[in-house]
Write an enzyme that holds these catalytic residues in place. Structure first.
Site, mmCIF file in Angstrom:
data_model
loop_
_atom_site.group_PDB
_atom_site.id
_atom_site.type_symbol
_atom_site.label_atom_id
_atom_site.label_comp_id
_atom_site.label_asym_id
_atom_site.label_seq_id
_atom_site.Cartn_x
_atom_site.Cartn_y
_atom_site.Cartn_z
ATOM 1 N N SER A 168 7.769 -49.850 15.197
ATOM 2 C CA SER A 168 8.117 -50.147 13.813
ATOM 3 C C SER A 168 9.576 -50.615 13.729
ATOM 4 C CB SER A 168 7.871 -48.900 12.962
ATOM 5 O OG SER A 168 7.778 -49.213 11.618
ATOM 6 N N ASP A 334 -3.445 -51.712 11.973
ATOM 7 C CA ASP A 334 -2.096 -51.689 11.397
ATOM 8 C C ASP A 334 -1.962 -52.863 10.430
ATOM 9 O OD1 ASP A 334 0.601 -51.738 10.819
ATOM 10 O OD2 ASP A 334 1.271 -51.593 12.889
ATOM 11 N N HIS A 367 -0.800 -48.039 11.251
ATOM 12 C CA HIS A 367 0.539 -48.229 11.803
ATOM 13 C C HIS A 367 1.037 -46.985 12.551
ATOM 14 C CE1 HIS A 367 4.546 -49.826 12.161
ATOM 15 N NE2 HIS A 367 5.060 -48.841 11.460
#
Lengths: 404, 213
Positions: A168, A334, A367
């Site tokens: 991320s 995601d 995610h």
């Protein structure tokens, strides 16, 4: 006798604020003579970086694995968290005999600039006023975070990294490292990230920031001076963001339309559904460990990230001449950083004939999969790191069975 | 040549990919190699262990990619038909397409891309001109099925099968230089170099071509 909610809040806040000034981590202070030049034009000084390490640096300093944490993460990768008392956020990945094997690698994770766990951020004391910076803290970028980390490595006398990895926002830092410090990065693993923050993601961040700023206890960002904390606003921000970290399928299989401790709906606005109760809990537990202004600043840093724009609009130019070995990882479910974003980076790396691997992992976890037990992720990272270590001449740990 | 695997040992693996040995033999030690359709990474492993090459792979199946990367090979998920355009000219010393060209949508375009990104190109494919294939069609009246072409007509990924003669003609048509041709018989042995093309086309079960612009 149980504590009142207000007393609880106070104790959590004091525990958390203790980590800002005096973290349970190693810390390096850079004085007024060594300012950090920021992208916004301000020179930040003095500044501090708090970090955790695991394993030990080898004699030729070639086994450093730099872990970059995500938006609401911190440096406590694989130890008990000093505020929450919970295990580190990547303790499944980092440790002796684990994919990031601390018997072999020296693992270092710094708290980002702008954070609230000991590195200088908006809740740190502004030496000019003697109060917390609050809204006077300069806006920082991903590049600023990485520049600060490079300064930390300089200070520690470590010339380069065997591998820099993160998911991320951590992945954004990895990309920035690989683009800016080409000679210092032997290999790079950007996980579930993008070379630029998408319009949709900026939109979600804006919702979160507006929630924080709409809380009267935010006090125009000066809540610490007013002895307040915008708990409600930050909790709502976290709730909205948390949805984006999961997937429809994950939410459905976990909660469905199940009711929370009741047989039928109440025709009111209590948390009738389990998913509501879950989100409320996520929001409330988050405010106990995170600073509202840090949330504003760090989300902004992600919004501003656009690696191609920094290189004439052509992403490949960011990586021109790179000799770094890359391994990108994305997850099928995601939707915050979909696979296509990773594939764009792969194509840019292909265009400069870089050494790149790319793995898309099939999962329903969304995610957040990069933080969870995901065997294929472990195999990928373990195998990629091992191959890089062998290429760099880092021998297998004694008695290791998993090494060739 | 330092390839220590015997053709027999490769022949006895599940994949019967004896062509890989002859491909490996064509690659100069230490070269930069892109293996398109690298499968489980067998060729990349042979090349890196025995020829010391800097190898990369592209593989269509995600499971193949993930297992390659877990073994430390540099592999991305991608498609020979669509993803070669992202590479710069002459990015590799060798671009290798083993047992894949017959499964691409546009073999001619793929070959053009390969010759653009690689100084040399190695292509291997099952030869549809082999006598066993011809006789199955001639006397059985059904689509041939052999060790190299095990699938039924309705589930085969091979949509552009060709013979050695066809491939030579395409190379001529595209002005591509054929540097070496190796035809392999059913036992994985190399047919005589002096053998004329029509004989190779009849007795070669698979073929390996080394090409350049």
């Amino acid at each position: 006798m149980s504590e009142t909610p207000a007393a609880q809040t106070f104790s959590h806040l004091s525990v958390r604020l203790a980590q800002v000034a005096n973290p349970q981590s190693a810390i390096v202070h850079f004085g007024s003579d060594a300012p950090l030049p920021l992208d916004c034009g301000v020179a930040l000084a003095p500044f501090s970086i708090a970090y955790q390490t695991y394993g030990s640096l080898n004699a030729d300093k070639s086994n450093l694995v730099l872990v970059c944490h995500a938006l609401t993460g911190d440096q406590h990768v694989a130890n008990i968290h000093p505020v929450t008392g919970k295990p580190g956020w990547w303790e499944t990945m980092v440790g002796p005999g684990k994919p990031i094997d601390t018997d072999r690698y020296f693992v270092l994770c710094p708290n980002v600039i702008g954070g609230c766990m000991g590195s200088t951020g908006p809740s740190s004391i502004n030496p000019a006023t003697g109060h917390a910076y609050g809204p006077d803290f300069p806006v920082i970028t991903i590049a600023d975070m990485v520049r600060a980390q490079a300064r930390l490595l300089d200070h520690l006398g470590i010339p380069d990294v065997l591998c820099v990895l993160g998911g991320s926002m951590g992945g954004m830092q990895v990309l920035e490292w690989a683009a800016t410090y080409k000679d210092r990065v032997f290999s790079a693993v950007p996980i579930a990230c993008a070379a630029r923050h998408s319009s949709q993601n900026i939109a979600f961040h804006e919702v979160g920031r507006q929630a924080v700023m709409a809380d009267p206890d935010w006090c125009q960002g000066r809540y610490l001076e007013e002895a307040k904390n915008p708990r409600k606003g930050l909790a709502v921000a976290r709730m909205a963001a948390h949805i984006t970290y999961l997937s429809d399928e994950a939410l459905h299989s976990k909660f469905g339309r199940n009711l929370q401790d009741r047989d039928k709906v109440t025709f009111g606005f209590d948390a009738d559904f389990q998913v509501e109760s879950y989100l409320r809990h996520q929001g409330l537990s988050f405010v106990d460990r995170f600073d509202a202004n840090s949330y504003l600043y760090i989300t902004r840093a992600m919004d501003y990230f656009d690696l191609a724009a920094d290189h004439g609009g052509v992403l490949a130019k960011a990586f021109a001449g790179t000799r770094t070995r890359f391994c990108l990882v994305s997850f099928t479910s995601d939707w915050l950083f979909p696979t296509e974003e990773s594939r764009e980076i792969v194509h840019a790396l292909n265009a400069v004939a870089a050494n790149v691997s790319f793995v898309e992992i099939k999962t329903a976890k969304g995610h957040d999969a990069f933080l969870l037990h995901e065997p294929e992720l472990f195999d990928t990272i373990g195998g990629f790191l091992r191959a890089g270590a062998l290429k760099r001449g880092i021998a297998a740990p004694p008695g290791s069975k998993s090494w060739p | 040549m330092n390839i220590t695997l015997s053709p027999q040992s490769v022949r006895h693996t599940d994949t019967a990919r004896v062509d890989l040995l002859f491909i490996a033999e064509m690659v100069a030690p230490g070269a930069r190699v892109l293996d398109i359709g690298c499968g489980d990474g067998t060729l990349l492993r042979i090349l890196s262990q025995q020829r010391g090459v800097d190898g990369r792979g592209i593989e269509l199946s995600q499971a193949g990619v993930n297992s390659c990367v877990a073994q430390g090979l540099s592999v991305i998920q991608g498609d020979a038909d669509t993803d070669l355009v992202y590479y710069p000219d002459l990015a590799f010393d060798y671009a290798i397409l083993s047992q894949t060209i017959q499964a691409t949508y546009s073999p001619r375009d793929v070959l053009k891309q390969l010759l653009r990104i690689g100084r040399r190109v190695v292509v291997s494919f099952p030869n549809f001109g082999h006598w066993r294939v011809r006789t199955q069609l001639l006397f059985g009246g059904k689509m041939p099925r052999t060790d190299n072409l095990p699938d039924s007509w309705y589930d085969t990924p091979n949509i552009h099968l060709c013979t050695i003669k066809d491939f030579v003609a395409l190379c001529r048509d595209m002005g591509v230089k054929i540097e070496r041709t190796v035809a392999l018989n059913a036992y994985g042995s190399k047919l005589g170099v002096a053998m004329p093309v029509f004989m190779q086309n009849l007795f070669g079960e698979q073929a390996v071509f080394l090409l350049s612009r």
